[in-house]
Design a protein around this motif. Structure first.
Motif, mmCIF file in Angstrom:
data_model
loop_
_atom_site.group_PDB
_atom_site.id
_atom_site.type_symbol
_atom_site.label_atom_id
_atom_site.label_comp_id
_atom_site.label_asym_id
_atom_site.label_seq_id
_atom_site.Cartn_x
_atom_site.Cartn_y
_atom_site.Cartn_z
ATOM 1 N N ASN A 194 0.825 -1.206 0.000
ATOM 2 C CA ASN A 194 0.000 0.000 0.000
ATOM 3 C C ASN A 194 0.862 1.259 0.000
ATOM 4 O O ASN A 194 0.594 2.210 -0.744
ATOM 5 C CB ASN A 194 -0.929 0.017 1.217
ATOM 6 C CG ASN A 194 -2.087 -0.959 1.047
ATOM 7 O OD1 ASN A 194 -2.365 -1.388 -0.083
ATOM 8 N ND2 ASN A 194 -2.738 -1.293 2.132
ATOM 9 N N MET A 197 2.493 1.780 -3.343
ATOM 10 C CA MET A 197 1.519 2.227 -4.345
ATOM 11 C C MET A 197 1.139 3.690 -4.111
ATOM 12 O O MET A 197 1.046 4.489 -5.050
ATOM 13 C CB MET A 197 0.255 1.353 -4.308
ATOM 14 C CG MET A 197 0.427 0.016 -5.014
ATOM 15 S SD MET A 197 -1.006 -1.055 -4.782
ATOM 16 C CE MET A 197 -2.114 -0.430 -6.029
ATOM 17 N N LEU A 198 0.910 4.009 -2.822
ATOM 18 C CA LEU A 198 0.547 5.389 -2.501
ATOM 19 C C LEU A 198 1.649 6.361 -2.927
ATOM 20 O O LEU A 198 1.375 7.424 -3.496
ATOM 21 C CB LEU A 198 0.268 5.529 -0.989
ATOM 22 C CG LEU A 198 -1.080 4.978 -0.519
ATOM 23 C CD1 LEU A 198 -1.092 4.805 0.998
ATOM 24 C CD2 LEU A 198 -2.229 5.887 -0.981
ATOM 25 N N PHE A 201 1.405 6.827 -6.580
ATOM 26 C CA PHE A 201 0.269 7.682 -6.922
ATOM 27 C C PHE A 201 0.573 9.155 -6.628
ATOM 28 O O PHE A 201 0.268 10.045 -7.419
ATOM 29 C CB PHE A 201 -0.990 7.253 -6.140
ATOM 30 C CG PHE A 201 -1.803 6.210 -6.866
ATOM 31 C CD1 PHE A 201 -1.401 4.883 -6.863
ATOM 32 C CD2 PHE A 201 -2.969 6.564 -7.549
ATOM 33 C CE1 PHE A 201 -2.146 3.921 -7.527
ATOM 34 C CE2 PHE A 201 -3.713 5.601 -8.213
ATOM 35 C CZ PHE A 201 -3.306 4.270 -8.212
ATOM 36 N N GLU A 210 -5.782 15.822 -4.364
ATOM 37 C CA GLU A 210 -5.595 14.366 -4.444
ATOM 38 C C GLU A 210 -4.353 13.955 -3.686
ATOM 39 O O GLU A 210 -4.356 12.980 -2.917
ATOM 40 C CB GLU A 210 -5.467 13.944 -5.915
ATOM 41 C CG GLU A 210 -5.544 12.431 -6.062
ATOM 42 C CD GLU A 210 -5.306 11.978 -7.489
ATOM 43 O OE1 GLU A 210 -4.485 12.610 -8.188
ATOM 44 O OE2 GLU A 210 -5.946 10.995 -7.898
ATOM 45 N N LEU A 214 -4.080 11.335 -0.597
ATOM 46 C CA LEU A 214 -3.173 10.191 -0.673
ATOM 47 C C LEU A 214 -2.190 10.180 0.503
ATOM 48 O O LEU A 214 -1.864 9.128 1.033
ATOM 49 C CB LEU A 214 -2.398 10.212 -1.997
ATOM 50 C CG LEU A 214 -3.248 9.885 -3.237
ATOM 51 C CD1 LEU A 214 -2.470 10.216 -4.524
ATOM 52 C CD2 LEU A 214 -3.655 8.412 -3.248
ATOM 53 N N LYS A 217 -3.857 8.810 3.448
ATOM 54 C CA LYS A 217 -3.877 7.339 3.347
ATOM 55 C C LYS A 217 -2.496 6.773 3.678
ATOM 56 O O LYS A 217 -2.372 5.703 4.305
ATOM 57 C CB LYS A 217 -4.265 6.901 1.927
ATOM 58 C CG LYS A 217 -5.642 7.366 1.498
ATOM 59 C CD LYS A 217 -6.729 6.468 2.042
ATOM 60 C CE LYS A 217 -8.094 6.914 1.543
ATOM 61 N NZ LYS A 217 -9.177 6.343 2.376
ATOM 62 N N ALA A 221 -1.543 3.906 6.265
ATOM 63 C CA ALA A 221 -0.813 2.708 5.848
ATOM 64 C C ALA A 221 0.455 2.534 6.677
ATOM 65 O O ALA A 221 0.799 1.418 7.093
ATOM 66 C CB ALA A 221 -0.462 2.801 4.359
ATOM 67 N N ILE B 15 -7.226 0.757 1.908
ATOM 68 C CA ILE B 15 -6.314 1.539 1.070
ATOM 69 C C ILE B 15 -6.131 0.880 -0.293
ATOM 70 O O ILE B 15 -6.176 1.535 -1.338
ATOM 71 C CB ILE B 15 -4.957 1.746 1.785
ATOM 72 C CG1 ILE B 15 -5.193 2.621 3.029
ATOM 73 C CG2 ILE B 15 -3.929 2.378 0.856
ATOM 74 C CD1 ILE B 15 -4.001 2.765 3.929
ATOM 75 N N PHE B 16 -5.972 -0.426 -0.269
ATOM 76 C CA PHE B 16 -5.811 -1.120 -1.542
ATOM 77 C C PHE B 16 -7.065 -0.973 -2.403
ATOM 78 O O PHE B 16 -6.980 -0.737 -3.610
ATOM 79 C CB PHE B 16 -5.498 -2.608 -1.316
ATOM 80 C CG PHE B 16 -5.242 -3.331 -2.614
ATOM 81 C CD1 PHE B 16 -4.011 -3.230 -3.251
ATOM 82 C CD2 PHE B 16 -6.252 -4.087 -3.223
ATOM 83 C CE1 PHE B 16 -3.784 -3.876 -4.451
ATOM 84 C CE2 PHE B 16 -6.028 -4.736 -4.423
ATOM 85 C CZ PHE B 16 -4.788 -4.621 -5.040
ATOM 86 N N PHE B 18 -9.237 1.456 -2.260
ATOM 87 C CA PHE B 18 -9.251 2.855 -2.713
ATOM 88 C C PHE B 18 -8.354 3.053 -3.944
ATOM 89 O O PHE B 18 -8.770 3.611 -4.966
ATOM 90 C CB PHE B 18 -8.787 3.742 -1.539
ATOM 91 C CG PHE B 18 -8.477 5.161 -1.894
ATOM 92 C CD1 PHE B 18 -9.499 6.098 -2.075
ATOM 93 C CD2 PHE B 18 -7.155 5.582 -2.054
ATOM 94 C CE1 PHE B 18 -9.212 7.409 -2.389
ATOM 95 C CE2 PHE B 18 -6.864 6.899 -2.374
ATOM 96 C CZ PHE B 18 -7.890 7.821 -2.547
ATOM 97 N N LEU B 19 -7.126 2.518 -3.847
ATOM 98 C CA LEU B 19 -6.174 2.700 -4.953
ATOM 99 C C LEU B 19 -6.591 1.903 -6.190
ATOM 100 O O LEU B 19 -6.444 2.376 -7.321
ATOM 101 C CB LEU B 19 -4.765 2.268 -4.510
ATOM 102 C CG LEU B 19 -4.137 3.131 -3.402
ATOM 103 C CD1 LEU B 19 -2.792 2.543 -2.984
ATOM 104 C CD2 LEU B 19 -3.957 4.580 -3.870
ATOM 105 N N LYS B 22 -9.356 3.652 -7.986
ATOM 106 C CA LYS B 22 -8.738 4.792 -8.682
ATOM 107 C C LYS B 22 -8.091 4.347 -9.996
ATOM 108 O O LYS B 22 -8.251 4.977 -11.042
ATOM 109 C CB LYS B 22 -7.647 5.397 -7.767
ATOM 110 C CG LYS B 22 -7.861 6.870 -7.428
ATOM 111 C CD LYS B 22 -6.793 7.324 -6.462
ATOM 112 C CE LYS B 22 -6.529 8.812 -6.580
ATOM 113 N NZ LYS B 22 -7.678 9.677 -6.807
#
Lengths: 396, 132
Positions: A194, A197-198, A201, A210, A214, A217, A221, B15-16, B18-19, B22
């Motif tokens: 996570n 990935m965050l 992003f 955004e 993020l 988040k 995480a 979170i996963f 959500f992503l 997206k």
């Protein structure tokens, strides 16, 4: 005739003289004879008398003999009868003798047969004896071989026992490794994924709003990762802390302490506690772990109580050989063991949709119990309730 | 080519989810994305929508580690009832697991099209959704 007559006369006179003489002689002789006869007669008379006496005696004797004769005849008759009887008996005996003879012959024959058999048996016996000796020899050899085998067997059993122990240890280590692999791949990797990935992003995003979302988040995480990480560290500390000190603890005291901490939830749920430590009041265990065990069991029972049912939590201990078994029973939701048995004590595994369910309590409880060589298990029926058990070993 | 109308995301990781949502938004996928937090919720939805092809998923992205009913539990139940569905349902396992044991297990199931290890790149999503 005249001359011759004279002469013849003379001659005749001579002859007459002579005859006379002869006659005289004869006469005297006869007289002699007569006297002799008289004598003889007398003698004869005497003898006659004697003979008559003798005859009388003989008559008497004769009578006696006749009597005796009669007696003898009677005896003879009796003897004849006896004789007949004896003869009969004799015949009988002869018959018996004949029979006995036949029987004797039969016996003799049988005897001979038996002697033959005996001779055969003696031979057979000798053979058996020989075979027996051979067998005894073999048996003695076998006993030696057996002892050797038994020894080898013992050795093998010892080796096998060692192998079993090693195997168990290996299986346990393999299981731990698998568990650890699962923890790494699911529980640590998930928040890390996570985060990465965050970060991607955020990097790609041009939108301030955004990016801000993020980043929020990302904070969550990171917090998750931290939490999981700390849990793992805690479990590893339990496993590594081989020097943790066990003390004599009162079950009652520690349950009380835990209940005080959970007082709010206990009051809210109106739970009834049914406690019985009478059979085993004390345990030798690390204080921190005992507190953790009670806390996890009791808070689970409170968390997963059956809606609109009076919650009853029964806590008790029993002594079993050198172990103490603690049980915490509730009448709550229960767990479907057919589905969740394998995952029940694993980290981050939860089985009910409950906001506070994290999947750490039973995991760390199991880790603590097993660190002290104990065991933990559960019995449960869905919608009836659950009973958790802990075996504390070496409690003498 | 049949357009997939419904995509289900079965995963408890907010979170996963959500992503992923997206990411899907940025692909050409025009259908609905529905999220379930565990296997039980997804299974219940399958049972409830049985016979209603409009609402059944053409594709499921299935996480493995979930509360109440995990991905394996869901698959076991799905195998028992899949013959009742007239439309094909494609399942991808999407998991953070890198355990060879789990990957092998998934490969042994004909119901599972592939085992995708998280993170899933946008390219991979585009590739999967393009093939639908």
């Amino acid at each position: 005739m005249a001359p011759d007559i004279n002469k013849t006369f003379l001659e005749q006179a001579n002859e007459l003289i002579k005859v006379n003489e002869e006659l005289a002689f004869q006469n005297s002789e006869k007289e002699k004879r007569s006297s002799e006869l008289l004598l003889a007669n007398k003698e004869l008379l005497y003898q006659n008398e004697e003979k008559e006496k003798r005859a009388a005696e003989l008559i008497l004797a004769n009578k006696e003999l006749q009597f005796q004769n009669e007696e003898k005849e009677k005896r003879a008759a009796e003897l004849i009868l006896a004789n007949m009887e004896l003869a009969y008996q004799n015949e009988e005996k002869e018959k018996r003798a004949a029979e006995l003879l036949i029987a004797n012959q039969e016996l003799l024959y049988q005897n001979e047969e038996k002697e033959k058999r005996a001779a055969e048996l003696i031979l057979a016996n000798k053979e058996f004896h020989f075979q027996n000796e051979e067998k005894e020899k073999r048996a003695a050899e076998l006993i030696i071989a057996n002892i050797e085998l038994a020894y080898q067997n013992d050795e093998k059993e010892k080796r096998a026992e060692e192998a079993v122990i090693i195997n168990k240890e290996l299986a346990r280590q393999k299981k731990q490794l698998e568990d650890f692999c699962n923890i790494i791949s699911h529980n640590l990797r998930a928040p890390l994924v996570n985060i990465s990935m965050l970060v991607d992003f955020i990097t790609e995003s041009n939108d301030e709003g955004e990016q801000s979302l993020l980043r929020e988040k990302l904070t969550i995480a990171t917090g998750n990762l931290n939490e999981v990480f700390n849990e793992l560290v805690e479990s590893l500390q339990v496993k590594q802390d081989l020097d943790i000190i066990s003390e004599k603890l009162s079950f009652h005291d520690y349950l009380n302490k835990v209940c005080e901490g959970l007082q709010g939830q206990i009051s809210k749920s109106h739970a009834i506690m049914d406690i019985d430590f009478s059979s085993a009041p004390l345990v030798n265990f690390p204080a921190q772990y005992l507190k953790s065990i009670f806390h996890n069991f009791i808070s689970n029972s409170l968390k997963y109580q059956f809606p609109d049912r009076q919650l009853i939590i029964k806590v008790k201990t029993i002594q079993k050989n050198s172990s103490i078994i603690l049980s915490v029973e509730d009448n709550g939701l229960g767990i479907d063991l057919s589905r969740h048995k394998d995952n029940l004590f694993k980290i981050r595994k939860v089985f009910h949709e409950h906001p506070d369910a994290k999947g750490f309590g039973l995991f760390i409880t199991k880790t603590q119990v097993e660190a002290l060589d104990g065991q933990i298990w559960v019995e449960s029926v869905v919608e009836k309730g659950s009973t958790f058990f802990v075996e504390f070993v070496n409690q003498i | 080519m049949i357009k997939i109308k419904n995509l289900w995301l079965v995963d408890d990781d907010e979170i996963f989810v959500f992503l992923t949502k997206k990411t899907i938004l940025k692909t050409s996928f025009e259908g609905n994305v529905t999220v379930f937090n565990n296997g039980k919720q997804a299974l219940d939805a399958l049972v409830n929508n049985k016979g209603n092809d409009e609402l059944l998923p053409g594709i499921i992205f299935l996480d493995l580690s979930m509360p109440v009913m995990d991905g394996w539990g869901f698959l076991e139940e799905f195998i028992l009832m899949k013959h009742k569905f007239e439309v094909p349902i494609t399942i991808y396992i999407v998991s953070s697991s890198v355990s060879p044991h789990e990957i092998e297990r998934a490969k042994g199931m004909s119901e599972v099209l592939d085992f995708i290890i998280k993170p899933v790149s946008r390219e991979r999503f585009i590739e999967i959704i393009k093939d639908l």
